[in-house]
Design a protein around this motif. Sequence first.
Motif, PDB file in Angstrom:
ATOM      1  N   VAL A 395      -8.891  10.565   4.148  1.00 10.34           N
ATOM      2  CA  VAL A 395      -8.117  10.785   5.374  1.00 10.34           C
ATOM      3  C   VAL A 395      -8.853  11.760   6.291  1.00 10.34           C
ATOM      4  O   VAL A 395      -8.923  11.559   7.511  1.00 10.34           O
ATOM      5  CB  VAL A 395      -6.706  11.309   5.030  1.00 10.34           C
ATOM      6  N   ALA A 398     -11.603   9.878   7.909  1.00 12.09           N
ATOM      7  CA  ALA A 398     -11.080   8.880   8.835  1.00 12.09           C
ATOM      8  C   ALA A 398     -10.604   9.526  10.141  1.00 12.09           C
ATOM      9  O   ALA A 398     -10.784   8.962  11.225  1.00 12.09           O
ATOM     10  CB  ALA A 398      -9.938   8.103   8.181  1.00 12.09           C
ATOM     11  N   LEU A 409      -5.298   5.532  13.920  1.00 11.96           N
ATOM     12  CA  LEU A 409      -5.099   5.228  12.513  1.00 11.96           C
ATOM     13  C   LEU A 409      -3.658   5.570  12.147  1.00 11.96           C
ATOM     14  O   LEU A 409      -2.981   6.327  12.834  1.00 11.96           O
ATOM     15  CB  LEU A 409      -6.094   5.968  11.619  1.00 11.96           C
ATOM     16  N   ILE A 411      -0.814   6.218   8.665  1.00 10.83           N
ATOM     17  CA  ILE A 411      -0.608   6.473   7.240  1.00 10.83           C
ATOM     18  C   ILE A 411       0.787   5.990   6.862  1.00 10.83           C
ATOM     19  O   ILE A 411       1.770   6.283   7.547  1.00 10.83           O
ATOM     20  CB  ILE A 411      -0.778   7.960   6.901  1.00 10.83           C
ATOM     21  N   ASP A 450      -8.534  -1.373   4.469  1.00 16.93           N
ATOM     22  CA  ASP A 450      -7.538  -0.319   4.337  1.00 16.93           C
ATOM     23  C   ASP A 450      -7.688   0.358   2.977  1.00 16.93           C
ATOM     24  O   ASP A 450      -8.239  -0.223   2.050  1.00 16.93           O
ATOM     25  CB  ASP A 450      -6.126  -0.888   4.487  1.00 16.93           C
ATOM     26  N   THR A 451      -7.168   1.575   2.844  1.00 15.39           N
ATOM     27  CA  THR A 451      -7.299   2.339   1.603  1.00 15.39           C
ATOM     28  C   THR A 451      -5.918   2.565   0.991  1.00 15.39           C
ATOM     29  O   THR A 451      -5.028   3.109   1.641  1.00 15.39           O
ATOM     30  CB  THR A 451      -7.971   3.699   1.857  1.00 15.39           C
ATOM     31  N   SER A 461       0.308   5.857  -1.015  1.00 17.69           N
ATOM     32  CA  SER A 461      -0.027   6.007   0.403  1.00 17.69           C
ATOM     33  C   SER A 461      -1.066   4.960   0.780  1.00 17.69           C
ATOM     34  O   SER A 461      -1.858   4.528  -0.056  1.00 17.69           O
ATOM     35  CB  SER A 461      -0.574   7.412   0.697  1.00 17.69           C
ATOM     36  N   LEU A 463      -3.893   4.192   3.990  1.00 17.31           N
ATOM     37  CA  LEU A 463      -4.597   4.604   5.199  1.00 17.31           C
ATOM     38  C   LEU A 463      -5.037   3.340   5.937  1.00 17.31           C
ATOM     39  O   LEU A 463      -5.770   2.526   5.387  1.00 17.31           O
ATOM     40  CB  LEU A 463      -5.815   5.458   4.842  1.00 17.31           C
ATOM     41  N   GLU A 465      -6.886   2.069   9.358  1.00 16.27           N
ATOM     42  CA  GLU A 465      -7.734   2.511  10.461  1.00 16.27           C
ATOM     43  C   GLU A 465      -7.820   1.421  11.527  1.00 16.27           C
ATOM     44  O   GLU A 465      -7.626   0.235  11.261  1.00 16.27           O
ATOM     45  CB  GLU A 465      -9.143   2.853   9.954  1.00 16.27           C
ATOM     46  N   ASN A 508      -1.636   8.004  14.498  1.00 15.06           N
ATOM     47  CA  ASN A 508      -2.635   9.055  14.696  1.00 15.06           C
ATOM     48  C   ASN A 508      -2.052  10.269  15.430  1.00 15.06           C
ATOM     49  O   ASN A 508      -1.381  10.131  16.455  1.00 15.06           O
ATOM     50  CB  ASN A 508      -3.804   8.479  15.485  1.00 15.06           C
ATOM     51  N   TRP A 516       0.056  13.919   7.823  1.00 16.23           N
ATOM     52  CA  TRP A 516       0.728  13.949   6.517  1.00 16.23           C
ATOM     53  C   TRP A 516       2.206  14.311   6.684  1.00 16.23           C
ATOM     54  O   TRP A 516       3.090  13.685   6.083  1.00 16.23           O
ATOM     55  CB  TRP A 516       0.058  14.996   5.627  1.00 16.23           C
TER      56      TRP A 516
END
Length: 537
Positions: A395, A398, A409, A411, A450-451, A461, A463, A465, A508, A516
Amino acid sequence: MRYFLITFSLVTMLLWQMPFANAATPVTVQLRWLHQFQFAGYYQAVEQGYFAEAGLDVTLLEGGPDALEPTDKLLRGDIDFAITASGVVMRRLEGKPVVAVAALMQTSPLVWITLKESNITTPQDLVGKRLMMMPPPESAELVTILRKEGLPVDTVQLVPNTYRLDDLIDGKVDAYDGYISNEPYVLNQRGVDYNLINPRDYGVNFYSDVLVTTEDLANSDPELVSAMKEAVERGWDYAFKNVDSTIDLIQANYAPQKSRGHLRYEAEKIRQLVMPELVQLGHMNPGRWQMIAESYQDLNMTRGNASLDGFIFTPPERADYSYIIYSLIGALILLAIVMFIMCRFIYLSRLLTEEIAQRREAEKELQEANKALQTLSITDPLTNLYNRRGFTELVNKAMSRAARERTELAILALDLDHFKKINDEHGHLVGDHVLVRFAELLTTVARPYDTVARVGGEEFSILIERVDIDTATKIAKRIRKDTEALQIMHPDVDEPIRMTVSIGLTLNTTSVIDIWRGADEALYQAKNSGRNRVVVI
């Protein structure tokens, strides 16, 4: 030629005897706990004469409840060396002159032990419970997982350690600070079912049983410290290769009250923590020590901010005293040695080439082992997704990338609704199966770039982007819908298991902390609004 051979032999004998001319140096080592296989390498270094060969007359002092923090004795000058936990780095941060010589265990043996019937299996389950633990820094890893999981220490009841496992069995406490290599054996023998909460499963992977000394000794007599380090590592190598004879030695001279079964169990568990097949005995990585120090600082476990420069002991280069011998020998002997070297040049060159190749191979293996350890430290062992630490690093990167590219981005914070009920009704093996299937669902729905990460027990979670709010919302809604439709089968359950998920989404923002916080707030609203929904902030 005959005169040359006689003279050369005398010179060689003189050179061989020189390092051992001095009397053995008395050295005192404070063990971390009572005699057991945990210190087998030190026992064998005495028994096999490795200390004596190094010119050391070593006395091993047994530890126990009255010697929980041997670093204090070290700093007072009462002892020369001590075996302690990774919390010693906090002493260095506070400016104390301690030096780490070698780290035996690459992973700490400390775990929280709870009774099976208590259903306490995660750090979150410890809230409001009675926890029996040793005082920091000996138990620093166990406090660290509470804080990493967002649980202030004042949310639990800390009870001073009586070192009586019966206090757990009799229900006087809910969780016990123990060693994975010791107490589980006792509970198995007594037929008591138990749970283990292992810091490593929550991204806390610290060194343990660290041999330390003072900065003064390391600087004034580095040869002695280096000799101590080498003798200890030889002792552990012998102990692991000769477990049966090592158990005989411990029962005969150190811990006659311990059974062979107990010592063998301890030997197997300690070998798993030392990992001698992957990591050189005693190896310490400066970057990993820095990470451990930063973890303690981030969690406000120390206010120290001193540099770690000089914290890791560096063995001195071997001094070459051969010129002393050459100066005492006449020109005839010097000429004879030169002639001998010339005759052997080709042979020695070949040996040197082989030695260089072996060292390069050893360095390559060490680099690969460090890489493997790094991967383990950022991976969740159950789902093979990123863990909280690995996800946080991604994160951060990113956010920097999004700022440079002027992209957005998002989350997603996800929490399985009523997951504890699944564990309570079907057991943790079924619960683990559900988590793995849910992780597979997330990986399938997420885009290839994506993560996905598991950041807690049933918390995940994602992530995303280079995305806009509409696309991110569609992904979140599809996850919610697919989860609601998912039916999970397991051999131990008659009916399909169904579940729902609450999702918080934020786009973002200006900082990592804000994004977070936004995702967590959105998740909080989703759960308080009835669960099984997506909330966007």
